[in-house]
Design a protein around this motif. Structure first.
Motif, PDB file in Angstrom:
ATOM      1  N   ILE A  73      15.293 -14.515   6.085  1.00  0.00           N
ATOM      2  CA  ILE A  73      15.164 -13.287   5.288  1.00  0.00           C
ATOM      3  C   ILE A  73      14.228 -13.519   4.101  1.00  0.00           C
ATOM      4  N   VAL A  74      14.421 -14.629   3.391  1.00  0.00           N
ATOM      5  CA  VAL A  74      13.599 -14.912   2.213  1.00  0.00           C
ATOM      6  C   VAL A  74      12.137 -15.079   2.598  1.00  0.00           C
ATOM      7  N   ASN A  75      11.869 -15.812   3.676  1.00  0.00           N
ATOM      8  CA  ASN A  75      10.478 -15.984   4.112  1.00  0.00           C
ATOM      9  C   ASN A  75       9.842 -14.653   4.484  1.00  0.00           C
ATOM     10  N   SER A  76      10.584 -13.799   5.172  1.00  0.00           N
ATOM     11  CA  SER A  76      10.053 -12.486   5.557  1.00  0.00           C
ATOM     12  C   SER A  76       9.834 -11.602   4.340  1.00  0.00           C
ATOM     13  N   ALA A  77      10.764 -11.644   3.387  1.00  0.00           N
ATOM     14  CA  ALA A  77      10.625 -10.840   2.171  1.00  0.00           C
ATOM     15  C   ALA A  77       9.437 -11.309   1.342  1.00  0.00           C
ATOM     16  N   ASN A  78       9.271 -12.598   1.234  1.00  0.00           N
ATOM     17  CA  ASN A  78       8.128 -13.130   0.472  1.00  0.00           C
ATOM     18  C   ASN A  78       6.802 -12.783   1.141  1.00  0.00           C
ATOM     19  N   ASP A  79       6.773 -12.808   2.468  1.00  0.00           N
ATOM     20  CA  ASP A  79       5.559 -12.402   3.186  1.00  0.00           C
ATOM     21  C   ASP A  79       5.235 -10.929   2.927  1.00  0.00           C
ATOM     22  N   PHE A 115       6.136  -9.155   0.296  1.00  0.00           N
ATOM     23  CA  PHE A 115       5.711  -9.008  -1.096  1.00  0.00           C
ATOM     24  C   PHE A 115       4.273  -9.485  -1.284  1.00  0.00           C
ATOM     25  N   ASP A 116       3.912 -10.591  -0.651  1.00  0.00           N
ATOM     26  CA  ASP A 116       2.530 -11.088  -0.741  1.00  0.00           C
ATOM     27  C   ASP A 116       1.550 -10.100  -0.123  1.00  0.00           C
ATOM     28  N   PHE A 117       1.942  -9.476   0.985  1.00  0.00           N
ATOM     29  CA  PHE A 117       1.106  -8.443   1.603  1.00  0.00           C
ATOM     30  C   PHE A 117       0.921  -7.271   0.632  1.00  0.00           C
ATOM     31  N   TYR A 118       2.001  -6.866  -0.027  1.00  0.00           N
ATOM     32  CA  TYR A 118       1.956  -5.769  -0.990  1.00  0.00           C
ATOM     33  C   TYR A 118       0.996  -6.098  -2.136  1.00  0.00           C
ATOM     34  N   LYS A 119       1.092  -7.307  -2.665  1.00  0.00           N
ATOM     35  CA  LYS A 119       0.202  -7.715  -3.762  1.00  0.00           C
ATOM     36  C   LYS A 119      -1.254  -7.735  -3.305  1.00  0.00           C
ATOM     37  N   LYS A 120      -1.487  -8.172  -2.072  1.00  0.00           N
ATOM     38  CA  LYS A 120      -2.847  -8.199  -1.527  1.00  0.00           C
ATOM     39  C   LYS A 120      -3.394  -6.769  -1.383  1.00  0.00           C
ATOM     40  N   GLU A 121      -2.539  -5.860  -0.947  1.00  0.00           N
ATOM     41  CA  GLU A 121      -2.955  -4.458  -0.806  1.00  0.00           C
ATOM     42  C   GLU A 121      -3.251  -3.835  -2.170  1.00  0.00           C
ATOM     43  N   LEU A 122      -2.469  -4.204  -3.179  1.00  0.00           N
ATOM     44  CA  LEU A 122      -2.698  -3.670  -4.522  1.00  0.00           C
ATOM     45  C   LEU A 122      -4.037  -4.121  -5.101  1.00  0.00           C
ATOM     46  N   SER A 123      -4.470  -5.300  -4.705  1.00  0.00           N
ATOM     47  CA  SER A 123      -5.709  -5.835  -5.269  1.00  0.00           C
ATOM     48  C   SER A 123      -6.952  -5.156  -4.698  1.00  0.00           C
ATOM     49  N   LYS A 124      -6.802  -4.422  -3.608  1.00  0.00           N
ATOM     50  CA  LYS A 124      -7.951  -3.713  -3.045  1.00  0.00           C
ATOM     51  C   LYS A 124      -8.330  -2.559  -3.964  1.00  0.00           C
ATOM     52  N   ASN A 125      -9.587  -2.314  -4.080  1.00  0.00           N
ATOM     53  CA  ASN A 125     -10.074  -1.292  -5.001  1.00  0.00           C
ATOM     54  C   ASN A 125     -10.437  -0.021  -4.233  1.00  0.00           C
ATOM     55  N   THR A 126      -9.419   0.637  -3.718  1.00  0.00           N
ATOM     56  CA  THR A 126      -9.625   1.888  -2.997  1.00  0.00           C
ATOM     57  C   THR A 126      -8.927   2.995  -3.778  1.00  0.00           C
ATOM     58  N   GLN A 127      -9.610   4.091  -4.028  1.00  0.00           N
ATOM     59  CA  GLN A 127      -9.069   5.138  -4.889  1.00  0.00           C
ATOM     60  C   GLN A 127      -8.887   6.480  -4.179  1.00  0.00           C
ATOM     61  N   THR A 128      -8.788   6.488  -2.868  1.00  0.00           N
ATOM     62  CA  THR A 128      -8.597   7.762  -2.172  1.00  0.00           C
ATOM     63  C   THR A 128      -7.142   8.208  -2.305  1.00  0.00           C
ATOM     64  N   GLU A 129      -6.902   9.471  -2.055  1.00  0.00           N
ATOM     65  CA  GLU A 129      -5.550  10.020  -2.152  1.00  0.00           C
ATOM     66  C   GLU A 129      -4.627   9.413  -1.085  1.00  0.00           C
ATOM     67  N   ASN A 130      -5.158   9.217   0.120  1.00  0.00           N
ATOM     68  CA  ASN A 130      -4.352   8.604   1.176  1.00  0.00           C
ATOM     69  C   ASN A 130      -3.939   7.190   0.794  1.00  0.00           C
ATOM     70  N   TRP A 131      -4.849   6.455   0.167  1.00  0.00           N
ATOM     71  CA  TRP A 131      -4.548   5.088  -0.243  1.00  0.00           C
ATOM     72  C   TRP A 131      -3.469   5.065  -1.318  1.00  0.00           C
ATOM     73  N   LYS A 132      -3.568   5.974  -2.280  1.00  0.00           N
ATOM     74  CA  LYS A 132      -2.556   6.042  -3.340  1.00  0.00           C
ATOM     75  C   LYS A 132      -1.185   6.377  -2.758  1.00  0.00           C
ATOM     76  N   LEU A 133      -1.134   7.272  -1.797  1.00  0.00           N
ATOM     77  CA  LEU A 133       0.120   7.618  -1.144  1.00  0.00           C
ATOM     78  C   LEU A 133       0.680   6.420  -0.371  1.00  0.00           C
ATOM     79  N   TYR A 134      -0.196   5.699   0.315  1.00  0.00           N
ATOM     80  CA  TYR A 134       0.213   4.502   1.060  1.00  0.00           C
ATOM     81  C   TYR A 134       0.811   3.453   0.126  1.00  0.00           C
ATOM     82  N   ILE A 135       0.159   3.186  -0.995  1.00  0.00           N
ATOM     83  CA  ILE A 135       0.650   2.191  -1.954  1.00  0.00           C
ATOM     84  C   ILE A 135       1.973   2.654  -2.564  1.00  0.00           C
ATOM     85  N   GLU A 136       2.097   3.935  -2.843  1.00  0.00           N
ATOM     86  CA  GLU A 136       3.353   4.468  -3.399  1.00  0.00           C
ATOM     87  C   GLU A 136       4.504   4.295  -2.404  1.00  0.00           C
TER      88      GLU A 136
END
Length: 167
Positions: free
Chosen positions: A35-41, A43-64
């Motif tokens: 569980i911990v390994n999957s959760a950390n993976d 979270f790391d994916f989430y942080k990687k997605e946040l670092s992308k510089n995309t400002q479209t409305e669909n992207w903001k909804l996806y990140i939310e």
């Protein structure tokens, strides 16, 4: 003679009880590790997605939606009971009793759940982590299956320890 027989039975009972408890603890450690390994993976994916510089409305909804999923994640066992893990992960899991009437309003909005199912077969333990969305509508629970993963551990008699295996 009766004392010897009584003490022998007591010794055997205590030995089997402690051995079973040790095995249960090993299964719990393997489950928590998966569980911990999957959760950390995740979270790391989430942080990687946040670092992308995309400002479209669909992207903001996806990140939310991804942020909501990570911040409102629950763990359930195969009997839909909540449980805690001992290890710490980058994601904080919440607890819930989905059948408690107090939680109906939360379930009407829907919650994200990881359902963890452990299967022991011989010297192999398979841990299935299934992602669900649970909601409550029209007095019925709705379980929507999302994604999932499988972790397989096998006990090595030569090394006397559990080893992760690819399925």
């Amino acid at each position: 003679m009766k004392k010897i027989l009584f003490l022998s039975v007591c010794f055997l009972f205590c030995f089997t009880k402690f051995t079973a408890q040790k095995i249960d603890n090993e299964y719990k450690i393997l489950r928590d590790l998966a569980i911990v390994n999957s959760a950390n993976d995740l979270f790391d994916f989430y942080k990687k997605e946040l670092s992308k510089n995309t400002q479209t409305e669909n992207w903001k909804l996806y990140i939310e939606q991804l942020s909501t999923k990570i911040n409102n994640l629950y763990l359930l066992d195969e009997n839909n009971r909540s449980f805690k893990i001992d290890d710490t992960s980058k994601i904080q899991f919440n607890e819930i009793n989905i059948y408690d009437k107090k939680n109906i309003s939360l379930l009407k909005r829907g919650i994200n759940v990881w359902k963890v199912i452990e299967v022991l077969s011989g010297n192999r333990i398979t841990i299935n982590i299934i992602e669900f969305k649970i909601s409550y509508k029209n007095k019925n629970y709705q379980f929507t299956n999302g994604d999932g993963l499988v972790k397989v551990y096998e006990y090595s008699c030569e090394n006397k320890k559990w080893e992760i295996k690819d399925k």
